[in-house]
Each structure stands twice: as structure tokens, then as C-alpha cells.
Design an enzyme around this catalytic site. Structure first.
Site, PDB file in Angstrom:
ATOM      1  N   ASP A 122       0.835  -1.206   0.000  1.00  0.00           N
ATOM      2  CA  ASP A 122       0.000   0.000   0.000  1.00  0.00           C
ATOM      3  C   ASP A 122       0.870   1.257   0.000  1.00  0.00           C
ATOM      4  O   ASP A 122       0.380   2.358   0.230  1.00  0.00           O
ATOM      5  CB  ASP A 122      -0.931   0.009   1.231  1.00  0.00           C
ATOM      6  CG  ASP A 122      -0.177  -0.054   2.549  1.00  0.00           C
ATOM      7  OD1 ASP A 122       0.980  -0.549   2.575  1.00  0.00           O
ATOM      8  OD2 ASP A 122      -0.738   0.391   3.565  1.00  0.00           O
ATOM      9  N   TRP A 170      -2.705  -1.419  12.050  1.00  0.00           N
ATOM     10  CA  TRP A 170      -1.383  -0.799  11.933  1.00  0.00           C
ATOM     11  C   TRP A 170      -1.420   0.291  13.000  1.00  0.00           C
ATOM     12  O   TRP A 170      -2.312   1.167  12.940  1.00  0.00           O
ATOM     13  CB  TRP A 170      -1.227  -0.106  10.608  1.00  0.00           C
ATOM     14  CG  TRP A 170      -0.899  -0.814   9.354  1.00  0.00           C
ATOM     15  CD1 TRP A 170       0.051  -0.423   8.454  1.00  0.00           C
ATOM     16  CD2 TRP A 170      -1.515  -1.973   8.756  1.00  0.00           C
ATOM     17  NE1 TRP A 170       0.069  -1.273   7.374  1.00  0.00           N
ATOM     18  CE2 TRP A 170      -0.873  -2.227   7.534  1.00  0.00           C
ATOM     19  CE3 TRP A 170      -2.540  -2.843   9.157  1.00  0.00           C
ATOM     20  CZ2 TRP A 170      -1.214  -3.297   6.701  1.00  0.00           C
ATOM     21  CZ3 TRP A 170      -2.890  -3.899   8.336  1.00  0.00           C
ATOM     22  CH2 TRP A 170      -2.224  -4.117   7.132  1.00  0.00           C
ATOM     23  N   TYR A 175       0.802   3.206  14.841  1.00  0.00           N
ATOM     24  CA  TYR A 175       2.072   3.921  14.837  1.00  0.00           C
ATOM     25  C   TYR A 175       1.941   5.226  15.634  1.00  0.00           C
ATOM     26  O   TYR A 175       1.078   6.051  15.332  1.00  0.00           O
ATOM     27  CB  TYR A 175       2.473   4.286  13.390  1.00  0.00           C
ATOM     28  CG  TYR A 175       2.663   3.107  12.444  1.00  0.00           C
ATOM     29  CD1 TYR A 175       3.121   1.881  12.900  1.00  0.00           C
ATOM     30  CD2 TYR A 175       2.403   3.248  11.081  1.00  0.00           C
ATOM     31  CE1 TYR A 175       3.310   0.821  12.024  1.00  0.00           C
ATOM     32  CE2 TYR A 175       2.600   2.194  10.193  1.00  0.00           C
ATOM     33  CZ  TYR A 175       3.052   0.979  10.673  1.00  0.00           C
ATOM     34  OH  TYR A 175       3.246  -0.071   9.796  1.00  0.00           O
ATOM     35  N   ARG A 218       2.629   8.867  16.283  1.00  0.00           N
ATOM     36  CA  ARG A 218       3.061   9.907  15.347  1.00  0.00           C
ATOM     37  C   ARG A 218       2.369  11.230  15.650  1.00  0.00           C
ATOM     38  O   ARG A 218       1.255  11.235  16.160  1.00  0.00           O
ATOM     39  CB  ARG A 218       2.742   9.485  13.914  1.00  0.00           C
ATOM     40  CG  ARG A 218       3.823   9.905  12.929  1.00  0.00           C
ATOM     41  CD  ARG A 218       3.734   9.149  11.644  1.00  0.00           C
ATOM     42  NE  ARG A 218       4.379   7.846  11.731  1.00  0.00           N
ATOM     43  CZ  ARG A 218       4.453   6.994  10.712  1.00  0.00           C
ATOM     44  NH1 ARG A 218       3.902   7.294   9.569  1.00  0.00           N
ATOM     45  NH2 ARG A 218       5.074   5.837  10.851  1.00  0.00           N
ATOM     46  N   LYS A 273       0.132  -4.402  14.105  1.00  0.00           N
ATOM     47  CA  LYS A 273       1.373  -4.284  13.333  1.00  0.00           C
ATOM     48  C   LYS A 273       2.095  -3.061  13.858  1.00  0.00           C
ATOM     49  O   LYS A 273       1.560  -1.944  13.818  1.00  0.00           O
ATOM     50  CB  LYS A 273       1.016  -4.124  11.858  1.00  0.00           C
ATOM     51  CG  LYS A 273       2.186  -3.881  10.956  1.00  0.00           C
ATOM     52  CD  LYS A 273       1.738  -3.817   9.513  1.00  0.00           C
ATOM     53  CE  LYS A 273       2.892  -3.387   8.642  1.00  0.00           C
ATOM     54  NZ  LYS A 273       2.532  -3.270   7.246  1.00  0.00           N
ATOM     55  N   LYS A 327       6.080  -0.975  14.689  1.00  0.00           N
ATOM     56  CA  LYS A 327       7.458  -0.802  14.214  1.00  0.00           C
ATOM     57  C   LYS A 327       8.416  -1.609  15.086  1.00  0.00           C
ATOM     58  O   LYS A 327       8.144  -1.853  16.267  1.00  0.00           O
ATOM     59  CB  LYS A 327       7.857   0.678  14.296  1.00  0.00           C
ATOM     60  CG  LYS A 327       6.966   1.586  13.484  1.00  0.00           C
ATOM     61  CD  LYS A 327       7.556   1.921  12.134  1.00  0.00           C
ATOM     62  CE  LYS A 327       6.505   2.609  11.311  1.00  0.00           C
ATOM     63  NZ  LYS A 327       6.831   2.990   9.997  1.00  0.00           N
ATOM     64  N   GLY A 367       9.555  -1.628   7.337  1.00  0.00           N
ATOM     65  CA  GLY A 367      10.321  -0.388   7.287  1.00  0.00           C
ATOM     66  C   GLY A 367      11.066  -0.219   5.970  1.00  0.00           C
ATOM     67  O   GLY A 367      11.000  -1.082   5.096  1.00  0.00           O
TER      68      GLY A 367
END
Ligand code: FBP
Length: 258
Positions: free
Chosen positions: A19, A138, A140, A142, A171, A173, A198
Site C-alpha cells: 500500500d 497498523w 504507529y 506519530r 502491526k 514498528k 520499514g
């Protein structure tokens, strides 16, 4: 566990993510992997347990494929630089029509818009579960207040938040070492944790070492994109990933696979 087991072999998953064309733009691509058919072939022949795509790629390149489709329901571009928000662009119902086995959604915890994304994921998770589909998150850290998104605390916070939000798998990092990743896995409780690939590592050995660290730390697998389809030899990379993630082989043995 029942729902997410649709994407697992022997309790583990090897997922191919594609994606990035939306998330980063064609800057990630070369003349080969800019063509979705090239990456679909890697998913099909490389022994992956799921293929991640936005609906346009699924509609045009993924109909009738046997590898389970994990359809991303939100996304954003890399153009806007402030606190990120990724809104839903495809329904669970339409994902099911496209033949998706699972749906995926990204939340940026720490963003000024985290509440909107959490609310949207909450609805998606319930709709997916009504259909028996897993909802993979996902997640993350941020935004303006996130100085470093891969500290031990941040990565574990993401994993924990995903579990509490009802994700069937999260999911996250890579946090830089096996010990800190193990804390993230523990923080996620029963929720399986996948490592995000990554940017392409300077060597394949370095990337596979991170994968191996995460697996030793208790990860249920990896959801990798660039380090697989940007590889000079994606099939060899896939064989090595399969050896570590599914075959539970040590790194050294995997590196010997031609
Ligand atoms: P990669 O293995 O290429 O990093 O893909 C994993 C992924 O989560 C993709 O699904 C997504 O497009 C991308 O990373 C997002 O990357 P970021 O937001 O960190 O730029």
C-alpha cells in the site's frame, strides 16, 4: 485467535504489504515493482499468508487470487506534513465483496486526530467481526508530541493500545532490539504482534536479523513490503523469511538459503 488464524500457518503469519504507492508515492518503486502484477506474483509464489492492498489495487490486480487479501480500509498520502489522519476510504461490506479475508486500518496514536481514527476503527472492528473477518491494526505513534516513535515505551504503548481497541492483530514498528520488542509483545497480551518491515535495510542480513529478533521476542510474524519487493531476488528473500518466521529456523540457517 480464531479469526486471525485465517491468516496464519502454524500460529504465524508472513504478510506482504503493498500500500506504499498511496502512503509514500511511486518514489518507493522501480521499473519492476511499480507494476502491481509483479508484487502480486511475489505474494502468490513466495509463500505469503496475506497480501495487503488498497481497494484500487485489489479491484484491478487481485481478483481471484488464492493468497488471502488483507484490504486496507484507510490511508493517506505523504504530502501533508502535520499531525497525520487517515480516514476510511472503503467499507467492510465492499472489502467482503472484493473477497477480502481480513481488513486493515491504521491509527496514528499521539496525533491530534487519534480520537477520530479510534472511533472509525471501533466501527470497522465491529462490522468485520459480524462477518467473522479479522481486523488488523497498523498502529504507529506519530504527531507533534511524538519525538521518537520507536522507543521501548512508544512501541509497547502502540501494541497495548491496539489490544485494548480490539484489534485481532497489531502491526508495530521494530523497537531496535529483541528485549524491548518482547515488552511490546507482552503488553499486547493475547493479541498477535507483527513487525512492520520499514525502509529497505542496507543489507538483507540486517533486515533478517531484525525479523529474527522480533520472532525470538514472541512476534507472530512480519508484515513486510519494501524489504521484500525491493529485493534484487524477492523469491530468495521470501524463502528466507519463510524459514525464520514459519520454519522457526535460526538466522544463520536462513541466510544460507539460496
Ligand atoms: P514496509 O515494510 O514497506 O515498511 O511496509 C509496511 C507499512 O506498514 C506499509 O503497510 C505502509 O504503507 C508503510 O509501512 C507505512 O510506512 P510509514 O507510515 O512508516 O511511512
Amino acid at each position: 485467535m480464531n479469526r486471525i488464524s485465517k491468516l496464519m500457518r502454524d500460529g504465524r503469519s508472513l504478510i506482504l504489504a503493498y500500500d506504499q504507492g498511496l502512503e509514500h508515492g511511486p518514489t518507493d518503486f522501480d521499473g519492476r515493482n511499480v507494476d502491481p502484477s509483479y508484487v502480486v506474483k511475489i505474494a502468490r509464489e513466495g509463500g505469503f499468508d496475506a497480501f495487503v492492498a488498497q481497494k484500487g489495487v485489489a479491484e484491478n490486480y487481485y481478483m481471484g487470487e488464492k493468497v488471502p487479501l488483507l484490504l486496507k480500509l484507510n490511508g493517506k498520502t505523504a504530502i501533508y506534513g502535520k499531525d497525520p489522519v487517515a480516514r476510511q476510504n472503503c467499507s467492510v461490506e465492499y472489502a467482503a465483496k472484493l473477497g477480502a479475508t481480513a481488513v486493515g486500518y491504521t491509527i496514528y496514536i499521539g496525533s491530534a486526530y487519534e480520537g477520530e481514527m479510534m472511533a472509525e476503527f471501533g466501527r470497522i472492528q465491529e462490522q468485520a467481526h459480524e462477518r467473522g473477518m479479522p481486523a488488523v491494526l497498523w498502529i504507529y505513534p506519530r504527531g507533534e508530541f511524538v519525538k521518537n516513535d520507536v522507543t521501548r515505551e512508544m512501541v509497547a504503548y502502540a501494541a497495548r493500545a491496539g489490544m485494548e481497541l480490539g484489534a485481532d492483530a497489531v502491526k508495530i514498528k521494530y523497537s531496535g532490539d529483541a528485549e524491548s520488542f518482547a515488552w511490546a509483545v507482552k503488553s499486547a497480551g493475547k493479541t498477535p504482534v507483527y513487525m512492520a518491515g520499514g525502509p529497505k535495510a542496507s543489507t538483507e542480513e540486517e533486515f533478517l536479523r531484525h525479523v529474527s529478533d522480533c520472532i525470538r521476542a514472541g512476534a507472530a510474524g512480519v508484515a513486510v513490503g519494501r524489504n521484500a519487493w525491493q529485493s534484487d531476488d524477492p523469491m530468495r528473500t521470501a524463502r528466507r523469511l519463510n524459514a525464520i518466521v514459519i520454519g522457526r529456523k535460526p538466522l544463520e540457517e536462513a541466510l544460507g538459503i539460496a
